[in-house]
Design a protein around this motif. Structure first.
Motif, PDB file in Angstrom:
ATOM      1  N   GLY A 183      91.537  49.724 -59.766  1.00  0.00           N
ATOM      2  CA  GLY A 183      92.020  48.896 -58.668  1.00  0.00           C
ATOM      3  C   GLY A 183      93.286  48.151 -59.010  1.00  0.00           C
ATOM      4  O   GLY A 183      94.232  48.696 -59.571  1.00  0.00           O
ATOM      5  N   GLY A 184      93.321  46.849 -58.699  1.00  0.00           N
ATOM      6  CA  GLY A 184      94.516  46.047 -58.947  1.00  0.00           C
ATOM      7  C   GLY A 184      94.603  45.471 -60.344  1.00  0.00           C
ATOM      8  O   GLY A 184      95.551  44.741 -60.652  1.00  0.00           O
ATOM      9  N   HIS A 185      93.651  45.790 -61.196  1.00  0.00           N
ATOM     10  CA  HIS A 185      93.667  45.264 -62.556  1.00  0.00           C
ATOM     11  C   HIS A 185      94.698  46.009 -63.401  1.00  0.00           C
ATOM     12  O   HIS A 185      95.027  47.161 -63.143  1.00  0.00           O
ATOM     13  N   SER A 186      95.176  45.343 -64.427  1.00  0.00           N
ATOM     14  CA  SER A 186      96.116  46.004 -65.329  1.00  0.00           C
ATOM     15  C   SER A 186      95.356  46.689 -66.452  1.00  0.00           C
ATOM     16  O   SER A 186      94.307  46.232 -66.881  1.00  0.00           O
ATOM     17  N   ALA A 187      95.908  47.815 -66.928  1.00  0.00           N
ATOM     18  CA  ALA A 187      95.281  48.554 -68.020  1.00  0.00           C
ATOM     19  C   ALA A 187      95.535  47.833 -69.339  1.00  0.00           C
ATOM     20  O   ALA A 187      96.502  47.086 -69.480  1.00  0.00           O
TER      21      ALA A 187
ATOM     22  N   LEU B 107      68.025  48.903 -61.799  1.00  0.00           N
ATOM     23  CA  LEU B 107      69.259  49.360 -62.417  1.00  0.00           C
ATOM     24  C   LEU B 107      70.383  48.371 -62.172  1.00  0.00           C
ATOM     25  O   LEU B 107      70.419  47.669 -61.162  1.00  0.00           O
ATOM     26  N   TRP B 108      71.282  48.328 -63.151  1.00  0.00           N
ATOM     27  CA  TRP B 108      72.488  47.522 -63.067  1.00  0.00           C
ATOM     28  C   TRP B 108      73.615  48.438 -62.626  1.00  0.00           C
ATOM     29  O   TRP B 108      73.855  49.480 -63.239  1.00  0.00           O
ATOM     30  N   VAL B 109      74.327  48.074 -61.563  1.00  0.00           N
ATOM     31  CA  VAL B 109      75.407  48.902 -61.029  1.00  0.00           C
ATOM     32  C   VAL B 109      76.738  48.202 -61.274  1.00  0.00           C
ATOM     33  O   VAL B 109      76.964  47.089 -60.806  1.00  0.00           O
ATOM     34  N   PHE B 110      77.607  48.875 -62.001  1.00  0.00           N
ATOM     35  CA  PHE B 110      78.923  48.341 -62.347  1.00  0.00           C
ATOM     36  C   PHE B 110      79.976  49.001 -61.472  1.00  0.00           C
ATOM     37  O   PHE B 110      80.102  50.233 -61.457  1.00  0.00           O
ATOM     38  N   ASP B 111      80.718  48.200 -60.717  1.00  0.00           N
ATOM     39  CA  ASP B 111      81.804  48.691 -59.872  1.00  0.00           C
ATOM     40  C   ASP B 111      83.099  48.599 -60.676  1.00  0.00           C
ATOM     41  O   ASP B 111      83.561  47.507 -61.009  1.00  0.00           O
ATOM     42  N   ALA B 112      83.696  49.754 -60.982  1.00  0.00           N
ATOM     43  CA  ALA B 112      84.874  49.780 -61.863  1.00  0.00           C
ATOM     44  C   ALA B 112      86.083  49.116 -61.230  1.00  0.00           C
ATOM     45  O   ALA B 112      86.915  48.539 -61.935  1.00  0.00           O
ATOM     46  N   VAL B 113      86.215  49.200 -59.910  1.00  0.00           N
ATOM     47  CA  VAL B 113      87.386  48.637 -59.245  1.00  0.00           C
ATOM     48  C   VAL B 113      87.320  47.111 -59.219  1.00  0.00           C
ATOM     49  O   VAL B 113      88.279  46.421 -59.543  1.00  0.00           O
ATOM     50  N   SER B 114      86.159  46.553 -58.851  1.00  0.00           N
ATOM     51  CA  SER B 114      86.031  45.094 -58.732  1.00  0.00           C
ATOM     52  C   SER B 114      85.580  44.430 -60.028  1.00  0.00           C
ATOM     53  O   SER B 114      85.638  43.208 -60.147  1.00  0.00           O
TER      54      SER B 114
END
Length: 436
Positions: A112-116, A418-425
């Motif tokens: 998403g809008g995060h920097s690498a 289960l734990w769900v991790f959203d990579a974008v947010s």
């Protein structure tokens, strides 16, 4: 006295000559291969460079540096054809001194809008046994065995195409009492998997169904969560779901083999690829369970699954604590590492595994079972706040985002889900799963 030329000057001079030759009319840029005549012409240009450097401090390394400069130039010019050539082999068994593909990708579309945390990968850099797109098998590849697997390339297309990546770590079991843990030979402990395989199967199907309903792309179940007798049945049940299942599911299992009068156990991670066939990754290192060594038969191989955007690896529990194995994955360009674990202590596992988020810009998911490290049966109770059940990280800005769960102030009424991790947010959500 004239200053000695620098290493980079020498490398660039060799590369300039190679570029000139490769740009000539006699070189076919659309070919993966360079014919013998071209190799002779490339080598013929080296003596004038080697003579200049014969009395330098690099005297003993000039031939290797020159050869690497040639390899880097050829790699840059022809790398667009490498993948097709390796894919034709389906399974690339990497032996010592054999060339293997190094994956390169830009993770920005998945964050998403995060920097690498780094610029799009430039590793490996100046190691003389690799170029940007190719590596050379060494002692680690022979010690552990390395297979690059292209069999699921097309089946993993949905995972390559997604831009809303969701990774889930499941928790199907509350305590050690739900596993068939036996005393093995020489005082070692052997975990044969869930003590009630049929009930566990129903739980796993419900977990997969909840994952599918939540749009999960990748699901990781803890080590020993899947009984070997239900491995194929779980695959069939997932294929029969009314909703599309996750593109990739990983579950830890024990494979029991009858060998010459005594059973031996191999600890595996079973990879289920939607629309494809399963693939098995064996455990390399035995671990310690409740103060006793794990009585398993180590399997000396590491399998890396390639798709268009993803280079996927699985390390089971203690394997993720090995710096050599994690380094090997980094050199291969692994960008999705999944770790099914069964452990009382997870700090080292999580620390080593998530280091890949910086080293090769990987997403990492660790799923740890059971929820409570006790032999007592426990039902419907909040998790011990000191217990880490899952961790996620991604190629975000340094330091990498590591989520050890549960988060502060989290109210959880049941141990299974289960734990769900959203990579974008970069957010994590708990989904409760109840089943019989």
């Amino acid at each position: 006295m004239a200053a000695e030329p620098q290493f980079e000057d020498f490398r660039l001079a060799v590369q300039a000559d190679v570029y000139a030759l490769l740009s000539g009319p006699d070189c076919d840029r659309n070919s993966t291969f360079i014919d013998a005549a071209t190799i002779v012409r490339l080598s013929a240009g080296l003596p004038r460079h080697l003579d200049v450097w014969s009395n330098s401090s690099y005297e003993n390394a000039v031939e290797a540096i020159a050869a690497h400069a040639i390899a880097c130039t050829v790699d840059a010019e022809f790398s667009n054809t490498f993948e097709e050539w390796f894919r034709a082999e389906i399974h690339v068994d990497v032996a010592r001194d054999r060339v293997y593909p190094v994956a390169r990708y830009n993770p920005k579309r998945f964050i998403g809008g995060h920097s690498a945390n780094t610029k799009p990968s430039k590793l490996p850099s100046r190691a003389l046994d690799c170029t940007e797109h190719l590596g050379l098998g060494d002692r680690r590849t022979t010690a552990y065995g390395l297979v690059i697997d292209y069999e699921h390339w097309h089946h993993l297309a949905p995972l390559s195409e997604t831009e809303q990546l969701k990774i889930a770590a499941a928790q199907p079991n509350m305590s050690l009492s739900e596993y068939d843990i036996q005393e093995g030979p020489n005082g070692k402990v052997r975990n044969c998997g869930p003590s009630d395989p049929d009930r566990q199967h129903r739980r796993l199907v419900e977990i997969v169904r909840h994952s599918a309903d939540s749009g999960v792309d990748v699901l990781v179940l803890p080590e020993y969560s899947l009984h070997s007798k239900h491995r194929n049945e779980l695959q069939r049940s997932v294929d029969d779901l009314a909703v599309a299942p996750p593109s990739l599911i990983v579950a830890g299992t024990s494979e029991v083999h009858d060998g010459h009068g005594s059973d031996r156990i191999e600890n595996h991670a079973w990879l289920m690829v939607a629309g494809g066939y399963g693939s098995s990754q064996g455990k390399v290192f035995a671990a310690e369970m409740s103060g006793h060594m794990e009585g398993i038969e180590p399997v000396g191989s590491v399998r890396i699954i390639r798709s268009e955007e993803w280079t996927i690896a699985v390390l089971i529990c203690r394997d993720a604590m090995s710096p050599d194995l994690v380094d090997l994955l980094s050199r291969c360009g692994v960008n999705l590492l999944l770790v099914p674990a069964f452990s009382e202590r997870t700090a080292t596992i999580i620390g080593q595994a998530t280091s890949l988020s910086i080293r090769s810009q990987a997403f990492v998911a660790v799923a740890v079972g059971p929820a409570v490290w006790t032999n007592d049966a426990v039902e419907d109770r909040p998790q011990d706040p000191t217990r880490v059940e899952a961790a996620f990280s991604g190629p975000y800005e340094v330091p990498p985002s590591v989520v050890s769960l549960p988060p502060e102030g989290f109210n959880r009424t049941s141990g299974r889900g289960l734990w769900v991790f959203d990579a974008v947010s970069r957010t994590t959500e708990w989904l409760e799963v109840r089943s019989e």
